[in-house]
Write an enzyme that holds these catalytic residues in place. Structure first.
Site, mmCIF file in Angstrom:
data_model
loop_
_atom_site.group_PDB
_atom_site.id
_atom_site.type_symbol
_atom_site.label_atom_id
_atom_site.label_comp_id
_atom_site.label_asym_id
_atom_site.label_seq_id
_atom_site.Cartn_x
_atom_site.Cartn_y
_atom_site.Cartn_z
ATOM 1 C CG ASP A 136 -41.839 44.160 46.025
ATOM 2 O OD1 ASP A 136 -41.856 45.196 46.715
ATOM 3 O OD2 ASP A 136 -42.820 43.413 45.892
ATOM 4 N NE ARG A 163 -49.169 51.011 40.143
ATOM 5 C CZ ARG A 163 -49.488 49.995 40.958
ATOM 6 N NH1 ARG A 163 -49.887 48.862 40.441
ATOM 7 N NH2 ARG A 163 -49.395 50.124 42.261
ATOM 8 N NE ARG A 189 -51.225 43.420 47.884
ATOM 9 C CZ ARG A 189 -50.536 44.277 47.126
ATOM 10 N NH1 ARG A 189 -50.667 44.242 45.829
ATOM 11 N NH2 ARG A 189 -49.751 45.186 47.677
ATOM 12 C CB ILE A 216 -44.971 37.536 50.186
ATOM 13 C CG1 ILE A 216 -43.628 37.350 50.897
ATOM 14 C CG2 ILE A 216 -45.691 38.801 50.637
ATOM 15 C CD1 ILE A 216 -43.715 37.343 52.415
ATOM 16 C CB CYS A 255 -53.695 44.363 42.593
ATOM 17 S SG CYS A 255 -52.472 43.495 43.543
ATOM 18 N NE ARG A 301 -53.764 45.881 47.860
ATOM 19 C CZ ARG A 301 -53.230 46.199 49.033
ATOM 20 N NH1 ARG A 301 -52.122 46.894 49.066
ATOM 21 N NH2 ARG A 301 -53.813 45.864 50.143
ATOM 22 C CE LYS A 317 -44.127 50.878 43.770
ATOM 23 N NZ LYS A 317 -45.175 50.298 44.614
ATOM 24 C CG ASN A 318 -42.985 49.931 47.748
ATOM 25 O OD1 ASN A 318 -43.806 50.535 47.061
ATOM 26 N ND2 ASN A 318 -42.669 48.681 47.529
HETATM 27 C C1 EPZ Z 1 -46.014 46.308 50.466
HETATM 28 O O1 EPZ Z 1 -47.321 45.885 50.143
HETATM 29 C C2 EPZ Z 1 -45.415 46.817 49.169
HETATM 30 N N1 EPZ Z 1 -46.195 47.956 48.680
HETATM 31 C C3 EPZ Z 1 -45.403 45.703 48.127
HETATM 32 O O2 EPZ Z 1 -44.752 46.204 46.970
HETATM 33 C C4 EPZ Z 1 -44.586 44.546 48.685
HETATM 34 O O3 EPZ Z 1 -44.624 43.475 47.765
HETATM 35 C C5 EPZ Z 1 -45.178 44.090 50.023
HETATM 36 O O4 EPZ Z 1 -45.215 45.213 50.942
HETATM 37 C C6 EPZ Z 1 -44.358 42.981 50.681
HETATM 38 O O5 EPZ Z 1 -43.053 43.417 50.874
HETATM 39 C C7 EPZ Z 1 -45.965 49.180 49.220
HETATM 40 O O6 EPZ Z 1 -45.147 49.339 50.109
HETATM 41 C C8 EPZ Z 1 -46.771 50.310 48.666
HETATM 42 P P1 EPZ Z 1 -48.112 43.322 53.130
HETATM 43 P P2 EPZ Z 1 -48.365 45.521 51.338
HETATM 44 O O7 EPZ Z 1 -49.198 44.001 53.885
HETATM 45 O O8 EPZ Z 1 -48.202 46.482 52.444
HETATM 46 C C9 EPZ Z 1 -51.157 39.709 53.500
HETATM 47 C C10 EPZ Z 1 -44.493 46.662 44.701
HETATM 48 O O9 EPZ Z 1 -44.325 45.915 43.734
HETATM 49 N N2 EPZ Z 1 -51.949 40.657 54.315
HETATM 50 O O10 EPZ Z 1 -46.805 43.063 53.801
HETATM 51 O O11 EPZ Z 1 -49.704 45.338 50.742
HETATM 52 C C11 EPZ Z 1 -51.211 40.113 52.035
HETATM 53 O O12 EPZ Z 1 -52.347 39.561 51.415
HETATM 54 C C12 EPZ Z 1 -45.517 46.305 45.760
HETATM 55 O O13 EPZ Z 1 -43.852 47.714 44.917
HETATM 56 C C13 EPZ Z 1 -53.078 40.189 54.990
HETATM 57 O O14 EPZ Z 1 -53.410 39.008 54.912
HETATM 58 O O15 EPZ Z 1 -47.782 44.103 51.786
HETATM 59 C C14 EPZ Z 1 -49.949 39.526 51.487
HETATM 60 O O16 EPZ Z 1 -50.166 38.165 51.185
HETATM 61 C C15 EPZ Z 1 -46.270 45.034 45.414
HETATM 62 N N3 EPZ Z 1 -53.816 41.069 55.720
HETATM 63 C C16 EPZ Z 1 -48.974 39.624 52.664
HETATM 64 O O17 EPZ Z 1 -49.774 39.812 53.838
HETATM 65 C C17 EPZ Z 1 -53.475 42.392 55.836
HETATM 66 O O18 EPZ Z 1 -54.173 43.139 56.555
HETATM 67 C C18 EPZ Z 1 -48.000 40.789 52.529
HETATM 68 O O19 EPZ Z 1 -48.735 41.962 52.540
HETATM 69 C C19 EPZ Z 1 -52.327 42.845 55.143
HETATM 70 C C20 EPZ Z 1 -51.582 41.965 54.394
#
Ligand code: EPZ
Length: 419
Positions: free
Chosen positions: A308, A400, A121, A330, A116, A92, A22-23
């Site tokens: 995850d 999802r 996020r 995270i 969420c 998202r 998915k990701n």
């Molecule tokens: C991706 O989310 C995945 N989703 C998530 O999987 C996964 O948990 C996550 O990466 C971490 O590996 C998809 O790929 C669609 P991040 P993403 O940006 O991109 C903070 C699932 O269950 N952050 O690495 O949103 C954020 O708040 C989902 O499949 C900022 O502060 O993850 C979080 O605490 C859930 N500012 C941390 O970084 C930003 O601009 C990680 O977020 C962006 C992120």
């Protein structure tokens, strides 16, 4: 709303093949916005998130048709650059249209994704990077209004304050059509980033180092992009979920269709707890094990232990003979599964982002409710180990991210019904 009814404790046997990730599929789908030539994504998983994103792309003018498991996209003309709240709020990852729209159309209006269950996020890292590439960004009334100068985005040296997966993906895609070279330092290294880089290169982009900490993208003219057909990598998180299903029921099962190196950190942790595996390049056979000991896990960006898989690991920890500690480093609120697991008899103490799990819990069936995708997977794993009939409601969370979960589990011998 559908529910899952699972009779435990379950004994599993046989083999399960995971679906494309998915990701990986989601950013690859938004990357289609960059390319005016037809693109075929093969063997796409039937997931709610894929359907939601396909609808969003259609709303922007991307034609798409499903042929069996393949989806053919045609982004010949982009008719709109407005990603409406109604569609974005459902998922998202929709924010991943921002980079490609800016690169292709030089403007975009994308609803803020909103939080969420697992956290607020934010997207500040995405927006700071795009500003470095010359985007002018304004946020009001819940939308991101972005536009570039007349010559479009310009390549830049970007250092991420945190290796955000989504920000890395948005910036990679934006850089494909930018003028000149973009370097992303402290980039996320997840396998899905490497897969996105491979997809972009397959369609004529010039991306080096995707999957490593420094990614270099040479901007190309849109006429350089060409038609491509592509299949995403297998879903390492789905694979980890099935591995834990095999361990928690002390069964022997084969999990295949993914690159085992993509979950080396999970396998190391599970083996140090006492799990027994036969590991090949694209499959793992779970063997019966003696006792399982507790774990001490911090979630981290790749190649660390994936957030995850945190909820699924917590369920296994309840069955270990010694206690465990799990720190979620995270997301700020990714323990939504704890109260539900406690209702099934788990003994877990939560302190901020730290969970202490007592071992040797005898889990008993109870009506439980899904809250977010991976927490829901944890409830399914708990139901496999619990005594009695567990009814899990709000399974749309599972739809999802887990393709045909009930069919795959019943294929492994689980007494599971979807009602
Ligand atoms: C991706 O989310 C995945 N989703 C998530 O999987 C996964 O948990 C996550 O990466 C971490 O590996 C998809 O790929 C669609 P991040 P993403 O940006 O991109 C903070 C699932 O269950 N952050 O690495 O949103 C954020 O708040 C989902 O499949 C900022 O502060 O993850 C979080 O605490 C859930 N500012 C941390 O970084 C930003 O601009 C990680 O977020 C962006 C992120």
């Amino acid at each position: 709303m559908d529910r899952l009814v699972i009779n435990g404790p379950a004994k599993l046997s046989g083999s399960v093949c995971v679906s494309p990730a998915k990701n990986a599929c989601l950013p690859i789908m938004t990357a289609c916005l960059l390319n005016p030539n037809p693109i075929t994504l093969k063997d796409m998983p039937t997931l709610k998130d894929v359907e939601t994103l396909r609808n969003l792309l259609e709303s922007l003018g991307v034609k798409s048709e499903v042929d069996q498991k393949d989806i053919r996209f045609d982004a010949g003309t982009i008719e709109s650059t407005d990603a409406e709240y109604e569609l974005v709020r459902k998922m998202r990852a929709s924010i991943l249209v921002l980079g490609p729209l800016l690169a292709r159309e030089r403007c975009a209006k994308v609803s803020l994704p909103g939080g969420c269950a697992i956290g607020t996020r934010p997207i500040d890292i995405h927006l700071e990077g795009l500003k470095k590439m010359g985007a002018v960004i304004d946020i009001n009334s819940g939308y991101v209004f972005a536009k570039t100068g007349t010559e479009g985005l310009v390549g830049a040296q970007i250092v991420l304050p945190f290796p955000s997966v989504g920000a890395t993906e948005n910036l990679m895609m934006a850089a494909v059509l930018a003028k000149g070279e973009t370097t992303i330092t402290n980039a996320a290294r997840e396998p899905e980033i490497e897969d996105l880089g491979n997809f972009l290169n397959a369609m004529g982009a010039i991306v080096e180092g995707a999957g490593e900490s420094i990614i270099k993208i040479q901007g190309v003219h849109i006429d350089k992009l060409k038609s491509v057909s592509y299949r995403a990598i297998g879903d390492r998180i789905e694979a980890a979920t099935y591995l834990i299903a095999g361990i928690i029921t002390n069964s022997e099962i084969e999990v295949k269709g993914f690159r085992t190196k993509d979950i080396a950190s999970v396998c190391d942790e599970l083996q140090s707890m006492g799990a027994v595996f036969e590991v090949a390049e694209d499959q793992i056979v779970v063997k019966k094990h003696d006792e399982i000991k507790g774990c001490n896990v911090d979630t981290a960006p790749f190649p660390g232990f994936p957030t995850d898989v945190q909820a699924q690991m917590m369920v296994l920890a309840t069955k270990a003979i010694t206690s465990s500690v799990i720190r979620e480093k995270i997301f700020e609120n990714r323990f939504m599964h704890v109260p539900e697991l406690k209702r099934m008899g788990a003994n877990i103490i939560k302190k901020g982002n730290l969970a202490m799990i007592e071992g040797s819990a005898s889990l008993s069936a109870a009506p439980v409710m899904c809250t977010d995708l991976r927490a829901s997977a944890a409830l399914v794993l708990a139901a496999l180990a619990a005594e009695g009939e567990t009814v899990i409601s709000r399974v749309y969370h599972l739809d999802r991210g887990y393709e045909n979960l009930a069919d795959k589990l019943s294929g492994l011998g689980v007494d599971i019904k979807r009602i």
